[in-house]
Write an enzyme that holds these catalytic residues in place. Structure first.
Site, short mmCIF file in Angstrom:
data_model
loop_
_atom_site.label_atom_id
_atom_site.label_comp_id
_atom_site.label_asym_id
_atom_site.label_seq_id
_atom_site.Cartn_x
_atom_site.Cartn_y
_atom_site.Cartn_z
N CYS A 94 58.22 75.18 56.57
CA CYS A 94 58.42 73.76 56.38
C CYS A 94 60.17 73.56 56.29
CB CYS A 94 57.90 72.96 55.24
SG CYS A 94 57.64 71.20 55.75
N HIS A 147 52.36 74.41 56.69
CA HIS A 147 52.35 75.10 55.30
C HIS A 147 51.28 76.05 55.21
CE1 HIS A 147 55.03 72.35 52.87
NE2 HIS A 147 54.75 71.89 53.85
N GLU A 180 50.39 78.39 53.18
CA GLU A 180 49.79 78.64 51.99
C GLU A 180 48.68 78.17 51.53
OE1 GLU A 180 53.14 75.56 50.93
OE2 GLU A 180 52.64 77.11 52.56
#
Length: 661
Positions: free
Chosen positions: A499, A631, A633
C-alpha cells in the site's frame, strides 16, 4: 367448610389461569424442530413473560430451529485481551474437524460504526474483508482459522445497531411506539445474530481435502460462533448481554451455549494458582442471566487438579468442563490442546450434535462423520498437527525488518506478522522480526540520544535478510520508509512494499533513479508539478470530506503480466486481493518509470480507469524487489501463504545463505 370450598375454587381458578398462560407463552425452545409441526402464522410469537416477539425475529428463530443451527457464545472476564478471539477461532477449528460448516460474528461494544476511523495505536489493525468491510482484527483470526471469507455484517458494533434502529424509527417502522433499549435494541441484536448465523460464507483453501469448495457459497452454516468483545460487566456491553440472554430463551438450552474465558493468575512464593478472579467473573456473568457451560482458563502453566476442583465447586461448572488454556509454543497448538481435554465431545453433547441426539426430522442431517466427537484421526486435525509441529521444527532462521509507523503497538501490523509467519512455516524457517520505527532512520537530532537511536535503527536494519514496508497514513516516518527502500534496492536485500509501501517505493525510484528529486505524493505535499512530480495522486472518485468507509475498499481484480515475479508467484494471470487506500500511482509517470527499470506488472481495469497494482524490478537487477497497492496479508492463511510473502521469505532464505557463506 365454606372457607375450604372458597380456597379450593381459588386454587382451581389459579391453575386454569396458569394453564392458559402456559399455552400462550410457552418457551420457544419447547417448540418441536420438525418442519411439519414447527409453524407459526401469527404476526407475533408469544414468548415467556407475556412479551411478544416481532414477526421478523420470530421468522428467524423458526428458521434457526428448523435448520437445527447451533449458536456458541464466547465471553471474557477479569480483563480485556485475554484471548477470546483465539479461543473462539480454536473452537471453530474443532467444529470444522467435526465436519460442520462454521461462521463467526464479533460483537464490539464501542460506538464507532466500524473500525475504519480508529487509530492503530488504540485499536490495532483494521482488517479488511472481501466486501470492503473495515473490521476488528479478530475477524482476521476467524478467517485464518476457519478457512472462510466473512462479510461486513460479521462485525457488529453498538454504533451499527443503534444506527439501524434509529433509521427504522425515522421511517416509521415502530408505528409510533417509544423506542427503548429493551425490547427494540435487544430484538435488533438478536435479529442481526440470527441473520449472520444463516448467511452462507465462501470457503477459501483449507487444510483438509474433505472440505469441498463446490458448496462453499450455497449452503448455510451449521454453527455460528459469537464473540462478545470487552469484559462482562462493562456498561457498554449490557444491551448485548441482555439480547444474548433472551436469544437463549428463544432458541432453547440445547441450541445455544456459552464459553467463558477467564484468567487464573499465579502469585506468591511458593507460587499458587488463584481462582478468585474467575469466581467473581462467573458470579458477574450469572448475575446478568448467563451461565457458562465451559470455562477456559488462561495462564502460563496448565491448571492443577486442585484448581479445577475449586473452580468447579464455586462456579457449578463440571470439573471436566474447566479447560486449561495455558501458554504453548505456538498459537496453532491451542485447538490441539483443547481437543486433548475432550472439548469436541463436550460441545457435541451440550449442543446435541450427532451422535448425541436423535432427530425428529431425519431428513435434516449434519455434514458430520458418524462420530463427531472422535476428531483426532480426521484429515484436518492431522494436517493441523503437522502445521503446529513444523513451526517448532525449522531448518533455518531468517530475520525480517518491518519498517513502520506504529511499531509500538504490535497489533497494528498483526496480519503482516501472521502472513510472514505462514510463509516462514512453508519455507521451514524460524521467523525473527526486527521492529524498526521508520522515523528513527532519519532522526535529525544530532544529540547523543538522537545519534544512538539512528545508529541502532540502521544497525538492526542491516542485519536483516528481508525488509517489509507496510501501509500507513500521515507524513511521520515517510522519509524513513524511503531511506529503508533505498537501502533495500541498493544492497539487493529482498523487499516487499504494501500500500503506502508501494507508493514510497515509486517515489524513491522517481527521485533517485528517474532523476526527479521533487517527486512526492499529493497526500503529503502541495503545488507539485502536474504529471511530473506528483508521483502519487488522489483517486478521482475519492471523498475528501467524509473519512469513514470512503476509501477504495475490498477485493478487486488485478491482471498480472507474463514472466513477472508476481505472475510466477501466483501462478495465474488474474488474482483477487483486498484494498484500502485513497491515493494511487499517477499513470502519467508510468512510461518514464518503466523506461528506467521499474516495471508495473499488475494493473486493474475495473471501469474506473487503469490503476497500477503491482510494481517490481527485473530479477537481473534485484533478487526480489516487489510492491503492491493492495494488502496481500489479508488473504494469507496458515495452510496457504500469500504468494508475495512466500516469495519474500524464499528470497530472504537465499539471502541469508549467501550472507553466511
Amino acid at each position: 367448610m365454606m372457607l375450604s370450598l372458597m380456597l379450593h375454587a381459588l386454587l382451581l381458578a389459579l391453575t386454569l389461569v396458569a394453564a392458559a398462560a402456559g399455552a400462550s407463552t410457552s418457551p420457544s425452545h419447547h417448540l418441536p424442530t420438525d418442519k411439519n409441526t414447527h409453524q407459526n402464522t401469527s404476526p407475533h410469537l408469544r414468548v415467556r413473560g407475556g412479551s411478544s416477539m416481532p414477526q421478523s425475529l420470530a421468522e428467524l428463530v423458526e428458521e434457526t430451529l428448523s435448520s437445527n443451527r447451533k449458536i456458541l457464545v464466547v465471553t471474557g472476564g477479569v480483563l480485556s485481551g485475554i484471548g477470546k478471539g483465539v479461543t473462539a477461532s480454536s473452537i471453530g477449528v474443532l467444529f470444522r474437524a467435526m465436519g460442520l460448516r462454521v461462521t463467526a460474528l464479533k460483537i464490539d461494544p464501542y460506538l464507532n460504526v466500524d473500525a475504519g476511523t480508529m487509530s492503530p495505536f488504540e485499536h490495532g489493525e483494521v482488517f479488511v474483508l472481501d466486501d470492503g468491510g473495515e473490521t476488528d482484527l479478530d475477524l482476521g483470526n476467524y478467517e485464518r482459522f476457519l478457512g472462510v471469507c466473512l462479510t461486513k455484517n460479521s462485525n457488529l458494533s453498538t454504533g451499527k445497531i443503534y444506527q439501524t434502529v434509529i433509521e427504522r424509527e425515522r421511517i416509521g417502522d415502530y408505528l409510533g411506539k417509544t423506542v427503548q433499549v429493551v425490547p427494540h435494541i435487544s430484538d435488533a441484536i438478536q435479529e442481526w445474530v440470527l441473520r449472520v448465523a444463516k448467511t452462507p460464507v465462501s470457503q477459501v483453501s483449507t487444510l483438509a481435502d474433505h472440505e469441498g469448495k463446490s458448496s462453499a457459497g450455497t449452503l448455510p452454516p451449521e454453527v455460528c460462533i459469537v464473540e462478545l468483545g470487552g469484559t462482562l460487566g462493562d456498561i457498554e456491553s449490557m444491551p448485548f448481554v441482555e439480547a444474548l440472554r433472551q436469544l437463549q430463551e428463544h432458541l432453547g438450552y440445547k441450541n445455544m451455549c456459552f464459553v467463558h474465558v477467564s484468567l487464573v493468575p499465579v502469585l506468591g512464593s511458593p507460587s499458587e494458582q488463584k481462582t478468585k478472579p474467575t469466581q467473581h467473573s462467573v458470579k458477574t456473568m450469572m448475575q446478568l442471566g448467563l451461565r457458562p457451560d465451559l470455562i477456559c482458563c488462561r495462564g502460563k502453566e496448565p491448571l492443577e487438579p486442585g484448581t479445577k476442583r475449586k473452580l468447579s465447586l464455586f462456579t457449578s461448572v463440571p470439573e471436566n468442563a474447566i479447560i486449561s488454556i495455558h501458554d504453548v509454543s505456538n498459537i496453532y497448538r491451542v485447538p490441539l490442546m483443547m481437543m486433548e481435554q475432550n472439548v469436541p465431545s463436550m460441545l457435541a453433547q451440550r449442543l446435541r450434535i450427532h451422535p448425541y441426539v436423535k432427530r425428529r426430522d431425519t431428513t435434516l442431517k449434519y455434514a458430520a462423520s458418524d462420530n463427531v466427537a472422535c476428531v483426532k484421526d480426521t484429515a484436518l486435525i492431522k494436517s493441523w498437527t503437522k502445521l503446529a509441529d513444523s513451526v517448532d521444527e525449522p531448518e533455518s532462521e531468517c530475520r525480517i525488518a518491518i519498517v513502520g509507523k506504529y511499531c509500538d503497538q504490535g497489533d497494528a501490523y498483526l496480519s503482516v506478522v501472521k502472513a510472514l509467519t505462514h510463509s516462514a512455516i512453508a519455507t521451514r524457517q524460524r521467523l525473527r522480526i526486527e521492529w524498526i520505527v521508520a522515523s528513527d532512520l532519519t532522526i535529525e537530532d544530532d544529540g547523543r540520544k538522537g545519534k544512538e537511536a539512528r545508529k541502532d535503527a540502521w544497525d538492526r536494519l542491516r542485519r536483516c535478510d528481508g525488509i517489509v514496508v507496510p501501509g500507513g497514513f500521515g507524513t511521520r516516518g515517510f522519509d524513513g520508509k524511503m531511506a529503508a527502500i533505498t537501502y533495500a534496492r541498493e544492497s539487493k536485500t529482498p523487499f516487499l512494499g504494501i500500500c503506502l509501501g508501494m507508493q514510497a517505493a515509486v517515489i524513491e525510484y522517481a527521485r533517485n533513479v528517474l532523476g526527479r528529486p521533487s517527486a512526492h505524493s499529493s497526500e503529503f505535499a502541495e503545488g507539485l508539478a502536474k504529471d511530473y512530480d506528483d508521483a502519487v495522486i488522489f483517486m478521482p472518485e475519492g471523498d475528501r470530506q467524509r473519512m469513514g468507509g470512503t476509501m477504495r475498499l475490498g477485493a478487486r481484480e488485478t491482471i498480472l503480466k507474463d514472466d513477472s515475479i508476481a505472475r510466477r508467484a501466483y501462478g495465474k494471470e488474474r488474482i483477487m486481493e483486498r484494498h484500502r487506500h485513497r491515493y494511487e500511482v499517477n499513470p502519467a509517470l508510468v512510461p518514464p518509470l518503466e523506461a528506467t527499470g521499474m516495471h508495473f506488472v499488475g494493473r486493474n481495469t475495473d471501469g474506473s480507469g487503469e490503476r497500477m497494482e503491482v510494481c517490481e524490478l527485473d530479477p537481473t537487477a534485484h533478487p526480489f524487489f516487489c510492491a503492491a497497492q493492495f494488502h496481500p496479508e489479508f488473504t494469507s492463511r496458515p495452510e496457504s501463504p500469500n504468494p508475495l510473502f512466500h516469495g519474500l521469505l524464499q528470497a530472504s532464505k537465499e539471502h541469508a545463505k549467501s550472507s553466511t557463506q
